[in-house]
Structures are given as structure tokens and as C-alpha cells.
Enzyme design. Structure first.
Site, PDB file in Angstrom:
ATOM      1  N   HIS A 206      12.184 -12.627  -6.694  1.00  0.00           N
ATOM      2  CA  HIS A 206      11.575 -11.961  -5.220  1.00  0.00           C
ATOM      3  C   HIS A 206      12.023 -10.711  -5.594  1.00  0.00           C
ATOM      4  O   HIS A 206      11.376 -10.047  -5.436  1.00  0.00           O
ATOM      5  CB  HIS A 206      11.101 -12.823  -4.425  1.00  0.00           C
ATOM      6  CG  HIS A 206      10.202 -12.047  -3.534  1.00  0.00           C
ATOM      7  ND1 HIS A 206       9.132 -12.425  -3.453  1.00  0.00           N
ATOM      8  CD2 HIS A 206      10.766 -10.940  -2.379  1.00  0.00           C
ATOM      9  CE1 HIS A 206       8.710 -11.420  -2.156  1.00  0.00           C
ATOM     10  NE2 HIS A 206       9.337 -10.611  -1.759  1.00  0.00           N
ATOM     11  N   GLU A 207      13.598 -10.347  -4.803  1.00  0.00           N
ATOM     12  CA  GLU A 207      14.191  -9.143  -4.098  1.00  0.00           C
ATOM     13  C   GLU A 207      13.920  -8.239  -5.845  1.00  0.00           C
ATOM     14  O   GLU A 207      14.226  -7.403  -5.682  1.00  0.00           O
ATOM     15  CB  GLU A 207      15.199 -10.058  -3.432  1.00  0.00           C
ATOM     16  CG  GLU A 207      15.176 -10.580  -2.790  1.00  0.00           C
ATOM     17  CD  GLU A 207      14.042 -10.038  -1.001  1.00  0.00           C
ATOM     18  OE1 GLU A 207      14.243  -8.809  -1.252  1.00  0.00           O
ATOM     19  OE2 GLU A 207      13.738 -11.240  -0.518  1.00  0.00           O
TER      20      GLU A 207
ATOM     21  N   GLY B  93       1.444  -0.752  -0.098  1.00  0.00           N
ATOM     22  CA  GLY B  93      -0.019   0.039   0.049  1.00  0.00           C
ATOM     23  C   GLY B  93       0.462   1.090  -0.182  1.00  0.00           C
ATOM     24  O   GLY B  93       0.429   2.299  -0.430  1.00  0.00           O
TER      25      GLY B  93
ATOM     26  N   HIS C 155      10.547  -6.480  -6.224  1.00  0.00           N
ATOM     27  CA  HIS C 155      11.435  -5.548  -4.961  1.00  0.00           C
ATOM     28  C   HIS C 155      11.398  -3.890  -6.418  1.00  0.00           C
ATOM     29  O   HIS C 155      11.121  -2.198  -5.675  1.00  0.00           O
ATOM     30  CB  HIS C 155      10.820  -5.878  -4.022  1.00  0.00           C
ATOM     31  CG  HIS C 155      10.188  -6.638  -3.323  1.00  0.00           C
ATOM     32  ND1 HIS C 155       9.286  -5.506  -2.638  1.00  0.00           N
ATOM     33  CD2 HIS C 155      10.926  -7.413  -2.666  1.00  0.00           C
ATOM     34  CE1 HIS C 155       8.592  -6.867  -1.975  1.00  0.00           C
ATOM     35  NE2 HIS C 155       9.569  -7.720  -1.898  1.00  0.00           N
TER      36      HIS C 155
ATOM     37  N   GLY D 240       5.914 -15.803   0.408  1.00  0.00           N
ATOM     38  CA  GLY D 240       5.155 -14.743   1.406  1.00  0.00           C
ATOM     39  C   GLY D 240       6.521 -13.440   0.875  1.00  0.00           C
ATOM     40  O   GLY D 240       7.102 -13.443   0.450  1.00  0.00           O
ATOM     41  N   CYS D 241       5.416 -12.873   1.936  1.00  0.00           N
ATOM     42  CA  CYS D 241       6.677 -11.273   1.295  1.00  0.00           C
ATOM     43  C   CYS D 241       6.722 -10.439   3.134  1.00  0.00           C
ATOM     44  O   CYS D 241       5.232 -10.217   3.676  1.00  0.00           O
ATOM     45  CB  CYS D 241       6.642 -10.617   0.618  1.00  0.00           C
ATOM     46  SG  CYS D 241       6.818  -8.616   0.522  1.00  0.00           S
TER      47      CYS D 241
ATOM     48  N   PRO E 204       4.712 -22.072  -2.810  1.00  0.00           N
ATOM     49  CA  PRO E 204       4.370 -20.962  -2.132  1.00  0.00           C
ATOM     50  C   PRO E 204       5.335 -20.059  -1.042  1.00  0.00           C
ATOM     51  O   PRO E 204       6.778 -20.281  -1.262  1.00  0.00           O
ATOM     52  CB  PRO E 204       4.382 -21.705   0.015  1.00  0.00           C
ATOM     53  CG  PRO E 204       3.173 -23.364  -0.619  1.00  0.00           C
ATOM     54  CD  PRO E 204       5.124 -23.266  -1.588  1.00  0.00           C
TER      55      PRO E 204
END
Length: 287
Positions: free
Chosen positions: A259-260, A116, A263, A216-217, A214
Site C-alpha cells: 500500500h505504501e 484529489g 503511494h 483503507g487510507c 478490506p
């Protein structure tokens, strides 16, 4: 009467109000006190009260009516599902306030930004190689490592601490691997690796086979979903000394690396997840 008259609460009064409210949440049964609708974890239930206090704008400008007559009834149902992480963070916040400890008000933050926050959706900028050894850049790297280890995460990016620069940190210890069931470790090809710092990382796919597991973060703690990632990748970039580094990996480390790096591009795993598998990791303990 004092609270009503002055509309303010000192630090001591805050603690008194918290304890008083906590005691009023107790009921006596078979000679023992039990929290109504709650479990038997004292710290967790104290954190419920502390979390209520935390919703006020400032400890020194609290309005008793607003906090205890509006906030609790409106939010009480969600309080009882408070996680250990929330409890720990909330109690730490309260104790820091009482000690007068000032928390960092500018990036890099001491906490991970939640989903967000617009910083997580921005394109991170490359770091000028001439600035890598500066105090500011080194502070970002140190903070990444500190927060990553504090959260027991295996990776973290600068945007997650509010810094829109292309810096990521990764580390997976033997303990983090060993707590995972052996069959899961084998299926995901999990392996430990030492601390890795990549500045201005450039990712290249070396194996286009897609694997789904699976994921997560830390920006969306407590949730996970199945996410497709490439089986093998390589990365090049600079370390914290400004020296060239390269790393080629497959399996679990490759997933973390992708994943990183995502970002840094303003992307999150929820953008490519299988939405039907999105779940609360503790759903089975919240019945």
C-alpha cells in the site's frame, strides 16, 4: 449592528457568535436541552459551529452574513454527520487560531493530504543518499512518524504529507492488533512490528498468491474497500541513517508495505479495489 457595520469579527466575537448560534440550535424538552436533529455530544455539536466558522477565508475578515446566512443553510445537512476526527481537527484549528499558533504552511505538512491533491498522483523521486542525513530529510522522517502516530495509522508515505520523495514509515503496535477481533486477526495474519523507515524502497514479490481483504487510507479517511494484494513481498532500501535495510514479510505487513510503496508510484487503493465493496466505515451509525 457592529458585525453588519464593520463586516469583520475579532477572535472574541467569533467565539461569541459560535456560542450564540449553538444555543439557538437547542430546544428545551422535559427540562433538558437537546440539539435539534443532533446527538448529545456537546463537543461534536460545538464543532459543527466551529466548522461553519472555518469555512470563512480568515478569522479576521469574516462577513457575518456570508457565514451565518449562506454557509449554514447550504451545508447544514452534512454537518450533522460530522465525525469525531472532523470534530477534533476543527476544534484544534480554532484553538490554534485563538492561541495565535501558526500551522505549517509548507511540506511536510502536519496533516495528511486528501484524495484529489495532485501530489498523491505524482511519481515520487528518489532521495540522493548524500542528502539522507540532512536536516530537511530528517525533518520529513520525523514528521512522517509524528503524523502516523497521531492518526494511529500503520503506515504513511512522504507524498501524503506533500513531499514527492520516496520515503515511507510503517509501524503496528500490539494495541493496534489487539483491538481487532481475534478471528479477523487470524484470517488476515495480523501481527505487530516495530517502526520501519524505508528510503528509496524497492519492492519484490516473493509469493504471487493474491489475497483480498478490506483496506483503507488516511488520504480517504472513513472509507474502505476490498483490495487484492500479493501474499508475500520483500523490500530493500535505506534507513534514516543511510544504511542498507531489507525486510521480507507475508500477510498483513506485506499488504501495508505494498500500500505504501504504491503511494510512491502515484497509485491509490481505489485504483484496484472491488468498487462494489467500497463503503463508509460508519454507515451503520449514520441512520
Amino acid at each position: 449592528v457592529h458585525f453588519t457595520k464593520h463586516g469583520r469579527m475579532s477572535h472574541a466575537e467569533v467565539i461569541f457568535a459560535a456560542v450564540f448560534s449553538f444555543v439557538n440550535l437547542l430546544k428545551e424538552k422535559d427540562g433538558k436541552f437537546n440539539v435539534i436533529r443532533g446527538g448529545n455530544n456537546i463537543l461534536r455539536n460545538m464543532a459543527v459551529i466551529a466548522l461553519t466558522i472555518r469555512t470563512s477565508a480568515s478569522l479576521c475578515t469574516m462577513n457575518l452574513t456570508r457565514v451565518f446566512c449562506t454557509t449554514i443553510p447550504a451545508r447544514a445537512p452534512s454537518f450533522w454527520g460530522i465525525s469525531k476526527l472532523q470534530a477534533s481537527a476543527t476544534l484544534t484549528w480554532v484553538f490554534d487560531k485563538l492561541r495565535g499558533k501558526k500551522r505549517r504552511s509548507a511540506p511536510p505538512y502536519e496533516n495528511v493530504l486528501p484524495v484529489g491533491n495532485p501530489v498523491l498522483r505524482g511519481q515520487a523521486l528518489p532521495v540522493d543518499p548524500k542528502n539522507i542525513k540532512t536536516k530537511e530529510t530528517q525533518e520529513i522522517v520525523d514528521q512522517l512518524i509524528k503524523v502516523m502516530r497521531k492518526k494511529e495509522a500503520v503506515g504513511l508515505s512522504a507524498p501524503q504529507l506533500g513531499v514527492g520523495l520516496q520515503i515511507i514509515a510503517m509501524e503496528c503496535t500490539k494495541r493496534q492488533v489487539e483491538i481487532v477481533p481475534q478471528e479477523v486477526r487470524k484470517a488476515r495474519e495480523m501481527q505487530d512490528f516495530p517502526l520501519k523507515i524505508f528510503i528509496n524502497p524497492k519492492l519484490k514479490v516473493t509469493n504471487y498468491t493474491t489475497v483480498v481483504f478490506p483496506e483503507g487510507c488516511e488520504s480517504l479517511p472513513g472509507y474502505q474497500a476490498n483490495v487484492p494484494r500479493y501474499y508475500g513481498v520483500s523490500v530493500t532500501g535505506l534507513d534514516r541513517e543511510g544504511l542498507p535495510v531489507a525486510w521480507q514479510v507475508t500477510g498483513w505487513p506485506a499488504r501495508i508495505l505494498q500500500h505504501e510503496v504504491e503511494h510512491l508510484r502515484g497509485n491509490l487503493y481505489i485504483d484496484i479495489m472491488d468498487s462494489r465493496t467500497f463503503m463508509d466505515c460508519a454507515w451503520d451509525r449514520k441512520k
